[in-house]
Design a protein around this motif. Structure first.
Motif, PDB file in Angstrom:
ATOM      1  N   MET A   1      58.719  45.459  40.558  1.00 11.81           N
ATOM      2  CA  MET A   1      57.862  45.003  41.679  1.00 11.81           C
ATOM      3  C   MET A   1      56.679  45.509  41.445  1.00 11.81           C
ATOM      4  SD  MET A   1      58.189  43.257  44.397  1.00 11.81           S
ATOM      5  CE  MET A   1      56.610  42.796  45.359  1.00 11.81           C
ATOM      6  N   ALA A   2      55.481  44.642  41.375  1.00 10.61           N
ATOM      7  CA  ALA A   2      54.148  44.993  41.354  1.00 10.61           C
ATOM      8  C   ALA A   2      53.532  45.561  42.730  1.00 10.61           C
ATOM      9  CB  ALA A   2      53.313  44.049  40.455  1.00 10.61           C
ATOM     10  N   LEU A   3      52.926  46.768  42.615  1.00 15.75           N
ATOM     11  CA  LEU A   3      52.392  47.204  43.825  1.00 15.75           C
ATOM     12  C   LEU A   3      51.046  47.636  43.741  1.00 15.75           C
ATOM     13  CD1 LEU A   3      55.615  49.293  44.722  1.00 15.75           C
ATOM     14  CD2 LEU A   3      54.931  47.245  45.858  1.00 15.75           C
ATOM     15  N   ASN A   4      50.233  48.084  44.950  1.00 14.62           N
ATOM     16  CA  ASN A   4      48.785  48.215  44.916  1.00 14.62           C
ATOM     17  C   ASN A   4      48.530  49.748  44.165  1.00 14.62           C
ATOM     18  OD1 ASN A   4      49.877  49.837  47.109  1.00 14.62           O
ATOM     19  ND2 ASN A   4      48.380  49.214  48.506  1.00 14.62           N
ATOM     20  N   SER A   5      49.608  50.661  44.137  1.00 15.41           N
ATOM     21  CA  SER A   5      49.360  51.872  43.642  1.00 15.41           C
ATOM     22  C   SER A   5      50.860  52.467  43.434  1.00 15.41           C
ATOM     23  CB  SER A   5      48.743  52.918  44.730  1.00 15.41           C
ATOM     24  OG  SER A   5      49.654  53.300  45.693  1.00 15.41           O
ATOM     25  N   CYS A   6      50.906  53.498  42.528  1.00 16.36           N
ATOM     26  CA  CYS A   6      51.868  54.150  42.196  1.00 16.36           C
ATOM     27  C   CYS A   6      52.553  54.950  43.309  1.00 16.36           C
ATOM     28  CB  CYS A   6      51.827  54.988  40.798  1.00 16.36           C
ATOM     29  SG  CYS A   6      53.221  55.660  40.381  1.00 16.36           S
ATOM     30  N   GLY A   7      51.509  55.590  44.182  1.00 15.48           N
ATOM     31  CA  GLY A   7      51.953  56.182  45.506  1.00 15.48           C
ATOM     32  C   GLY A   7      52.735  55.447  46.119  1.00 15.48           C
ATOM     33  N   LEU A 193      51.892  46.064  50.577  1.00 16.33           N
ATOM     34  CA  LEU A 193      51.723  47.029  49.478  1.00 16.33           C
ATOM     35  C   LEU A 193      51.654  46.095  48.160  1.00 16.33           C
ATOM     36  CD1 LEU A 193      53.499  50.062  50.643  1.00 16.33           C
ATOM     37  CD2 LEU A 193      51.098  49.593  50.969  1.00 16.33           C
ATOM     38  N   ARG A 194      51.655  44.997  48.074  1.00 13.88           N
ATOM     39  CA  ARG A 194      51.841  44.102  46.821  1.00 13.88           C
ATOM     40  C   ARG A 194      50.526  44.388  45.935  1.00 13.88           C
ATOM     41  NH1 ARG A 194      52.815  38.143  49.424  1.00 13.88           N
ATOM     42  NH2 ARG A 194      51.138  39.426  50.803  1.00 13.88           N
ATOM     43  N   MET A 195      50.757  44.200  44.825  1.00 17.63           N
ATOM     44  CA  MET A 195      49.368  44.323  43.556  1.00 17.63           C
ATOM     45  C   MET A 195      48.758  42.916  44.105  1.00 17.63           C
ATOM     46  SD  MET A 195      49.549  44.447  39.710  1.00 17.63           S
ATOM     47  CE  MET A 195      49.997  46.223  39.533  1.00 17.63           C
ATOM     48  N   SER A 196      47.573  43.034  43.723  1.00 13.69           N
ATOM     49  CA  SER A 196      46.848  41.661  43.818  1.00 13.69           C
ATOM     50  C   SER A 196      46.695  40.905  42.515  1.00 13.69           C
ATOM     51  CB  SER A 196      45.127  42.012  44.265  1.00 13.69           C
ATOM     52  OG  SER A 196      44.771  42.477  42.908  1.00 13.69           O
ATOM     53  N   CYS A 197      46.466  39.718  42.762  1.00 18.22           N
ATOM     54  CA  CYS A 197      46.242  38.919  41.136  1.00 18.22           C
ATOM     55  C   CYS A 197      45.352  39.342  40.463  1.00 18.22           C
ATOM     56  CB  CYS A 197      46.118  37.457  41.820  1.00 18.22           C
ATOM     57  SG  CYS A 197      47.505  36.788  42.628  1.00 18.22           S
ATOM     58  N   LEU A 198      44.294  39.678  40.834  1.00 13.26           N
ATOM     59  CA  LEU A 198      43.128  40.235  40.011  1.00 13.26           C
ATOM     60  C   LEU A 198      43.628  41.455  39.188  1.00 13.26           C
ATOM     61  CD1 LEU A 198      39.898  39.780  42.345  1.00 13.26           C
ATOM     62  CD2 LEU A 198      40.677  38.333  40.177  1.00 13.26           C
ATOM     63  N   THR A 199      44.359  42.374  39.923  1.00 12.70           N
ATOM     64  CA  THR A 199      44.791  43.744  39.268  1.00 12.70           C
ATOM     65  C   THR A 199      45.735  43.151  38.152  1.00 12.70           C
ATOM     66  OG1 THR A 199      44.392  44.794  41.298  1.00 12.70           O
ATOM     67  CG2 THR A 199      46.095  45.603  39.644  1.00 12.70           C
ATOM     68  N   ALA A 200      46.768  42.288  38.510  1.00  9.10           N
ATOM     69  CA  ALA A 200      47.587  41.914  37.479  1.00  9.10           C
ATOM     70  C   ALA A 200      47.086  41.370  36.282  1.00  9.10           C
ATOM     71  CB  ALA A 200      48.661  41.040  38.166  1.00  9.10           C
ATOM     72  N   ALA A 201      46.129  40.557  36.507  1.00  9.01           N
ATOM     73  CA  ALA A 201      45.421  39.858  35.371  1.00  9.01           C
ATOM     74  C   ALA A 201      44.751  40.837  34.418  1.00  9.01           C
ATOM     75  CB  ALA A 201      44.099  38.923  35.909  1.00  9.01           C
ATOM     76  N   VAL A 202      44.147  42.133  34.890  1.00 11.68           N
ATOM     77  CA  VAL A 202      43.777  42.987  34.069  1.00 11.68           C
ATOM     78  C   VAL A 202      44.784  43.906  33.190  1.00 11.68           C
ATOM     79  CG1 VAL A 202      42.520  45.216  34.186  1.00 11.68           C
ATOM     80  CG2 VAL A 202      41.673  43.317  35.889  1.00 11.68           C
ATOM     81  N   ILE A 203      45.859  43.854  33.751  1.00 10.79           N
ATOM     82  CA  ILE A 203      46.822  44.632  33.416  1.00 10.79           C
ATOM     83  C   ILE A 203      47.743  43.881  32.263  1.00 10.79           C
ATOM     84  CG2 ILE A 203      49.198  45.757  33.602  1.00 10.79           C
ATOM     85  CD1 ILE A 203      48.338  46.462  36.429  1.00 10.79           C
ATOM     86  N   ARG A 204      47.907  42.841  32.325  1.00  7.86           N
ATOM     87  CA  ARG A 204      48.771  42.107  31.207  1.00  7.86           C
ATOM     88  C   ARG A 204      48.449  42.139  29.907  1.00  7.86           C
ATOM     89  NH1 ARG A 204      50.707  36.206  33.952  1.00  7.86           N
ATOM     90  NH2 ARG A 204      51.873  36.470  31.956  1.00  7.86           N
ATOM     91  N   PRO A 205      46.990  41.802  29.590  1.00  7.67           N
ATOM     92  CA  PRO A 205      46.760  41.902  28.017  1.00  7.67           C
ATOM     93  C   PRO A 205      47.103  43.309  27.517  1.00  7.67           C
ATOM     94  CG  PRO A 205      44.933  40.781  29.477  1.00  7.67           C
ATOM     95  CD  PRO A 205      45.917  41.548  30.550  1.00  7.67           C
ATOM     96  N   GLN A 206      46.815  44.324  28.192  1.00  5.65           N
ATOM     97  CA  GLN A 206      47.171  45.682  27.712  1.00  5.65           C
ATOM     98  C   GLN A 206      48.527  45.932  27.339  1.00  5.65           C
ATOM     99  OE1 GLN A 206      45.422  48.769  30.230  1.00  5.65           O
ATOM    100  NE2 GLN A 206      44.337  47.033  31.439  1.00  5.65           N
ATOM    101  N   ILE A 207      49.574  45.241  27.777  1.00  2.01           N
ATOM    102  CA  ILE A 207      51.050  45.436  27.420  1.00  2.01           C
ATOM    103  C   ILE A 207      51.145  45.353  26.003  1.00  2.01           C
ATOM    104  CG2 ILE A 207      53.131  44.918  27.857  1.00  2.01           C
ATOM    105  CD1 ILE A 207      52.690  44.041  30.808  1.00  2.01           C
ATOM    106  N   ALA A 208      50.738  44.313  25.476  1.00  2.95           N
ATOM    107  CA  ALA A 208      51.003  43.813  24.169  1.00  2.95           C
ATOM    108  C   ALA A 208      50.656  44.898  23.101  1.00  2.95           C
ATOM    109  CB  ALA A 208      50.258  42.442  23.664  1.00  2.95           C
ATOM    110  N   THR A 209      49.475  45.657  23.382  1.00  2.25           N
ATOM    111  CA  THR A 209      48.748  46.758  22.570  1.00  2.25           C
ATOM    112  C   THR A 209      49.289  48.138  22.861  1.00  2.25           C
ATOM    113  OG1 THR A 209      46.758  47.205  24.072  1.00  2.25           O
ATOM    114  CG2 THR A 209      46.743  45.420  22.612  1.00  2.25           C
ATOM    115  N   LEU A 210      50.163  48.362  23.543  1.00  4.12           N
ATOM    116  CA  LEU A 210      50.621  49.455  24.140  1.00  4.12           C
ATOM    117  C   LEU A 210      51.187  50.545  22.967  1.00  4.12           C
ATOM    118  CD1 LEU A 210      51.167  51.518  26.618  1.00  4.12           C
ATOM    119  CD2 LEU A 210      53.353  50.485  26.577  1.00  4.12           C
ATOM    120  N   GLU A 211      52.280  49.834  22.103  1.00  5.83           N
ATOM    121  CA  GLU A 211      52.600  50.842  20.795  1.00  5.83           C
ATOM    122  C   GLU A 211      51.318  51.065  19.995  1.00  5.83           C
ATOM    123  OE1 GLU A 211      55.432  52.345  20.282  1.00  5.83           O
ATOM    124  OE2 GLU A 211      55.844  52.041  22.390  1.00  5.83           O
ATOM    125  N   GLU A 212      50.556  50.063  19.808  1.00  4.04           N
ATOM    126  CA  GLU A 212      49.550  50.365  18.876  1.00  4.04           C
ATOM    127  C   GLU A 212      48.567  51.348  19.186  1.00  4.04           C
ATOM    128  OE1 GLU A 212      45.330  47.935  17.643  1.00  4.04           O
ATOM    129  OE2 GLU A 212      47.052  46.852  18.244  1.00  4.04           O
TER     130      GLU A 212
END
Length: 349
Positions: A1-7, A193-212
């Motif tokens: 579940m994507a949220l607005n913060s880890c808190g 407390l849901r995550m916004s679509c804009l925030t999600a859009a920023v995160i998604r490309p980063q997942i593929a480069t995590l291990e690198e």
């Protein structure tokens, strides 16, 4: 579940696990203020467990306090990506019927098992875990967080708490089937407390480069750690062989120094334009004495001693390799200058 913060994720994880007002929740004495804040938000009572000089939960103290406190929840925090022996933590939780919840805000990219990149990611020992996408994390969206679990009912509850009203759950692709939700949208509140679509859009490309990125971080981390460990007044604690680290920052303990020399070291670092923090500084949000809203009700001598000497320095990915040579030089020069300020200091301080 994507949220607005880890808190938010930590707070909802406690609610979904069944924490009620007045319940006791075991947690690290050394962690970020967001953890006791989430417990406070849930109207629960923290039971602080000592931390080791390696910055992880002290499992011996955990067993004592799990037995003595009667707490039925543990929210363990993997501060700065440092993992305790999670097999032992799980054993203790199972022995005392404690629900294990993991704060993985700092441990994105950290794996636990055989010490390799093939081991399971942190967060798999508990019934649920939370990760962060705040600006200093491996997934960086400025702010954001995630709740993760294999428990269908907990997942449904968090979705509803976050804002899955009027059958909005059907628009999510990672929540349980609709029948699991039942009448939850009418039974529990919506905290929006849901995550916004804009925030999600920023995160998604980063997942593929995590291990690198983890590989690049770790190569630099071990080079810096090896060099700093040669200094007689610096100790970079080793992590367990079971852990594959993510070295996006480095922490070390100043040894055989006085309080005045610690202060001098921080000033020397600042003069050299090197950002460094003392976990035990009066203004540090990771210093438990600053949590006036939820102070410990018993002494924590091991944690107090550790944070008085523990230094925290970030290792930006955007730096070049030679920048980390400069970082080491700045730390060494600062340490030598600090030691020269009071040469007659007690070695055992």
């Amino acid at each position: 579940m994507a949220l607005n913060s880890c808190g938010s994720a930590l707070y909802l994880m406690l609610l979904a696990a069944g924490v009620q007002p007045g319940d006791k929740v075991l947690t690290n004495a050394f962690t970020f203020v967001a953890v006791p804040s989430a417990i406070h938000h849930a109207h629960a009572k923290p039971v602080y467990v000592e931390s080791t000089t390696g910055y992880v939960l002290d499992t011996e103290d955990l067993e004592v306090k799990a037995k003595e406190s009667g707490a039925k929840y543990l929210m363990i925090s993997h501060m700065r990506g440092k993992l305790a022996d999670m097999d032992e933590v799980k054993r203790i939780c199972d022995k005392y019927n404690v629900v294990l919840l993991e704060d993985c805000a700092h441990s994105i990219g950290v794996r636990f098992g055989d010490g390799t990149k093939n081991a399971p990611h942190s967060g798999h020992h508990g019934v649920a875990a939370c990760i962060s996408s705040q600006s200093y994390k491996m997934l960086n969206s400025g702010e954001g967080g995630f709740f993760l679990t294999d428990n269908d009912l907990m997942a449904a509850k968090v979705a509803v708490y976050a804002g899955a009203y009027e059958a909005l759950s059907e628009r999510h692709i990672t929540v349980p089937p609709i029948e699991v939700f039942g009448d939850l949208p009418n039974q529990i509140p919506n905290y929006s407390l849901r995550m916004s679509c804009l925030t999600a859009a920023v995160i998604r490309p980063q997942i593929a480069t995590l291990e690198e990125r983890v590989e690049k971080y770790n190569k630099r981390y071990y080079t810096v750690a090896e060099r700093l460990n040669r200094h007689p007044n610096i100790e970079v604690p080793k992590q367990m062989e079971k852990v594959r680290i993510c070295g996006d920052s480095i922490q070390f303990n100043l040894q055989n120094v006085t309080d005045e020399q610690v202060t001098a070291f921080l000033k020397e670092c600042k003069d050299r334009k090197l950002a460094s923090e003392l976990f035990g500084h009066p203004g540090n949000a990771r210093n438990f004495v600053n949590w006036k809203f939820s102070l410990p009700d018993q002494p924590l001598p091991k944690t107090a001693a550790m944070i008085k000497r523990a230094i925290d320095i970030r290792m930006p990915l955007t730096w070049e390799d030679e920048d980390f040579v400069t970082l080491c030089q700045a730390v060494e020069e600062s340490m030598d200058a600090a030691m020269a300020t009071t040469p007659d200091a007690c070695i055992g301080a």
